[in-house]
Design a protein around this motif. Structure first.
Motif, PDB file in Angstrom:
ATOM      1  N   THR A   1      -6.328   3.635  -2.174  1.00 39.19           N
ATOM      2  CA  THR A   1      -6.993   3.091  -0.992  1.00 39.19           C
ATOM      3  C   THR A   1      -6.447   1.701  -0.671  1.00 39.19           C
ATOM      4  O   THR A   1      -5.889   1.027  -1.538  1.00 39.19           O
ATOM      5  CB  THR A   1      -8.514   2.990  -1.179  1.00 39.19           C
ATOM      6  OG1 THR A   1      -8.833   1.887  -2.043  1.00 39.19           O
ATOM      7  CG2 THR A   1      -9.087   4.273  -1.768  1.00 39.19           C
TER       8      THR A   1
ATOM      9  N   ASP B   1     -11.037  -2.246   7.738  1.00 33.14           N
ATOM     10  CA  ASP B   1     -11.049  -0.781   7.765  1.00 33.14           C
ATOM     11  C   ASP B   1     -10.434  -0.289   6.458  1.00 33.14           C
ATOM     12  O   ASP B   1      -9.267   0.082   6.411  1.00 33.14           O
ATOM     13  CB  ASP B   1     -10.253  -0.280   8.976  1.00 33.14           C
ATOM     14  CG  ASP B   1     -10.149   1.244   9.003  1.00 33.14           C
ATOM     15  OD1 ASP B   1     -10.985   1.895   8.349  1.00 33.14           O
ATOM     16  OD2 ASP B   1      -9.237   1.767   9.664  1.00 33.14           O
TER      17      ASP B   1
ATOM     18  N   THR C   1      -9.473   2.240   3.783  1.00 29.01           N
ATOM     19  CA  THR C   1      -9.135   3.644   4.027  1.00 29.01           C
ATOM     20  C   THR C   1      -8.522   4.280   2.784  1.00 29.01           C
ATOM     21  O   THR C   1      -7.792   3.623   2.040  1.00 29.01           O
ATOM     22  CB  THR C   1      -8.118   3.730   5.195  1.00 29.01           C
ATOM     23  OG1 THR C   1      -8.715   3.190   6.382  1.00 29.01           O
ATOM     24  CG2 THR C   1      -7.702   5.161   5.459  1.00 29.01           C
TER      25      THR C   1
ATOM     26  N   ARG D   1      -5.803   6.201   1.490  1.00 35.49           N
ATOM     27  CA  ARG D   1      -4.460   6.566   1.950  1.00 35.49           C
ATOM     28  C   ARG D   1      -4.009   7.928   1.411  1.00 35.49           C
ATOM     29  O   ARG D   1      -3.238   8.631   2.076  1.00 35.49           O
ATOM     30  CB  ARG D   1      -3.462   5.483   1.539  1.00 35.49           C
ATOM     31  CG  ARG D   1      -3.784   4.106   2.074  1.00 35.49           C
ATOM     32  CD  ARG D   1      -3.804   4.077   3.591  1.00 35.49           C
ATOM     33  NE  ARG D   1      -4.193   2.761   4.105  1.00 35.49           N
ATOM     34  CZ  ARG D   1      -4.378   2.478   5.389  1.00 35.49           C
ATOM     35  NH1 ARG D   1      -4.217   3.433   6.286  1.00 35.49           N
ATOM     36  NH2 ARG D   1      -4.727   1.266   5.768  1.00 35.49           N
TER      37      ARG D   1
ATOM     38  N   GLU E   1      -5.601  10.351   3.618  1.00 35.16           N
ATOM     39  CA  GLU E   1      -5.071  10.202   4.973  1.00 35.16           C
ATOM     40  C   GLU E   1      -3.892  11.139   5.228  1.00 35.16           C
ATOM     41  O   GLU E   1      -3.623  11.536   6.360  1.00 35.16           O
ATOM     42  CB  GLU E   1      -4.656   8.749   5.196  1.00 35.16           C
ATOM     43  CG  GLU E   1      -4.467   8.361   6.649  1.00 35.16           C
ATOM     44  CD  GLU E   1      -4.320   6.866   6.826  1.00 35.16           C
ATOM     45  OE1 GLU E   1      -4.607   6.376   7.940  1.00 35.16           O
ATOM     46  OE2 GLU E   1      -3.915   6.164   5.872  1.00 35.16           O
TER      47      GLU E   1
ATOM     48  N   SER F   1     -10.183  10.353   5.969  1.00 32.82           N
ATOM     49  CA  SER F   1      -9.851   9.146   5.201  1.00 32.82           C
ATOM     50  C   SER F   1     -10.656   7.947   5.664  1.00 32.82           C
ATOM     51  O   SER F   1     -10.999   7.061   4.873  1.00 32.82           O
ATOM     52  CB  SER F   1      -8.357   8.849   5.315  1.00 32.82           C
ATOM     53  OG  SER F   1      -8.020   8.352   6.595  1.00 32.82           O
ATOM     54  N   LYS F   2     -10.966   7.897   6.960  1.00 25.72           N
ATOM     55  CA  LYS F   2     -11.763   6.795   7.493  1.00 25.72           C
ATOM     56  C   LYS F   2     -13.200   6.873   6.979  1.00 25.72           C
ATOM     57  O   LYS F   2     -13.863   5.858   6.799  1.00 25.72           O
ATOM     58  CB  LYS F   2     -11.763   6.827   9.022  1.00 25.72           C
ATOM     59  CG  LYS F   2     -10.402   6.688   9.672  1.00 25.72           C
ATOM     60  CD  LYS F   2      -9.771   5.344   9.379  1.00 25.72           C
ATOM     61  CE  LYS F   2      -8.449   5.173  10.108  1.00 25.72           C
ATOM     62  NZ  LYS F   2      -7.759   3.916   9.722  1.00 25.72           N
TER      63      LYS F   2
ATOM     64  N   CYS G   1     -14.331   5.597   2.743  1.00 29.23           N
ATOM     65  CA  CYS G   1     -14.495   4.263   2.144  1.00 29.23           C
ATOM     66  C   CYS G   1     -15.466   3.404   2.956  1.00 29.23           C
ATOM     67  O   CYS G   1     -15.563   3.536   4.181  1.00 29.23           O
ATOM     68  CB  CYS G   1     -13.152   3.534   2.073  1.00 29.23           C
ATOM     69  SG  CYS G   1     -11.886   4.380   1.116  1.00 29.23           S
TER      70      CYS G   1
ATOM     71  N   LYS H   1     -16.820   0.043   4.826  1.00 28.61           N
ATOM     72  CA  LYS H   1     -16.157  -0.857   5.766  1.00 28.61           C
ATOM     73  C   LYS H   1     -16.804  -2.247   5.665  1.00 28.61           C
ATOM     74  O   LYS H   1     -17.853  -2.500   6.263  1.00 28.61           O
ATOM     75  CB  LYS H   1     -16.300  -0.341   7.212  1.00 28.61           C
ATOM     76  CG  LYS H   1     -15.918   1.119   7.410  1.00 28.61           C
ATOM     77  CD  LYS H   1     -14.467   1.400   7.110  1.00 28.61           C
ATOM     78  CE  LYS H   1     -14.109   2.852   7.415  1.00 28.61           C
ATOM     79  NZ  LYS H   1     -12.785   3.239   6.909  1.00 28.61           N
TER      80      LYS H   1
END
Length: 219
Positions: free
Chosen positions: A74, A96, A98, A100, A103, A110-111, A114, A116
């Motif tokens: 991440t 942001d 994320t 990875r 992703e 992916s958003k 995690c 924020k």
């Protein structure tokens, strides 16, 4: 969910109704292409259109100094934040963060994976809207035991924020993370982040720092 922000010396509790993460928001085709190439190096497919608006859970917003993530894949990135309260627009700072690894399979997923992190202070958007392009964004990460500059640029590198608001269907309680800048040395994970948005016109700054605690992937 409710989140407490501060506007000057006044603290306000805001009921968050919608959180939107805007992606691929570079201003100009070269900036967008750079970010596409940057993420392509990680195996992430290009977007279907630009910009894109990802809806994520309201519960992901956090003002904790530590977030927990699954695995070592991440990373965070500095982003300007906009929020509408009582029909008025305010400007803030967020990361942001994320996943990875995820992703590569789904940017939307992916958003959502995690938390924020968001800073507590907000600025009245009306007070900065005439000089937005001058506002500077900087992010540092801890790497090999020392702090290094990870991102550095101005809002001139991101699409006009009012344009992004239209795409996000802003309403009271809506939060939008407005995109980011290229990473110096490439996108990569880190255990500590320190971020700052500064306004050279009035000398004000908003800061955000957080640590990343990695949870093991058990199979």
């Amino acid at each position: 969910m409710d989140v407490v922000f501060s506007i000057g010396n006044t603290r306000i509790s805001v009921t968050i109704k919608s959180v939107v993460v805007a992606g691929w928001t570079g201003r100009g085709i070269e900036a967008v292409r750079h970010h596409i190439d940057e993420l392509a190096a990680l195996g992430i497919a290009p977007p279907s259109q630009v910009p894109l608006y990802y809806r994520v859970s309201n519960a992901l917003l956090t003002q904790s100094e530590t977030i927990e993530v699954l695995g070592d894949g991440t990373s965070g990135e500095i982003e300007p934040l906009l929020i509408q309260v009582g029909g008025r627009l305010y400007f803030g700072l967020a990361s942001d963060h994320t996943d990875r690894d995820l992703e590569r399979h789904s940017v939307a997923a992916s958003k959502q994976a995690c938390a924020k992190p968001v800073a507590t202070p907000l600025w009245d958007f009306e007070e900065i809207k005439d000089h937005l392009d001058e506002i500077n964004l900087k992010c540092w990460i801890e790497e090999n035991g020392r702090e290094v500059l990870y991102q550095d640029g101005t809002l001139a590198g991101i699409r006009p924020l009012t344009e992004l608001c239209v795409g996000a269907d802003m309403a009271d309680g809506t939060v939008i993370l407005c995109g980011t800048l290229a990473a110096i040395g490439g996108v990569r994970p880190a255990k500590k982040y320190r971020m700052e948005v500064s306004d050279p016109t009035n000398g004000k700054a908003i800061t955000l720092s957080y640590d990343v605690r990695t949870l093991p992937i058990i199979s």
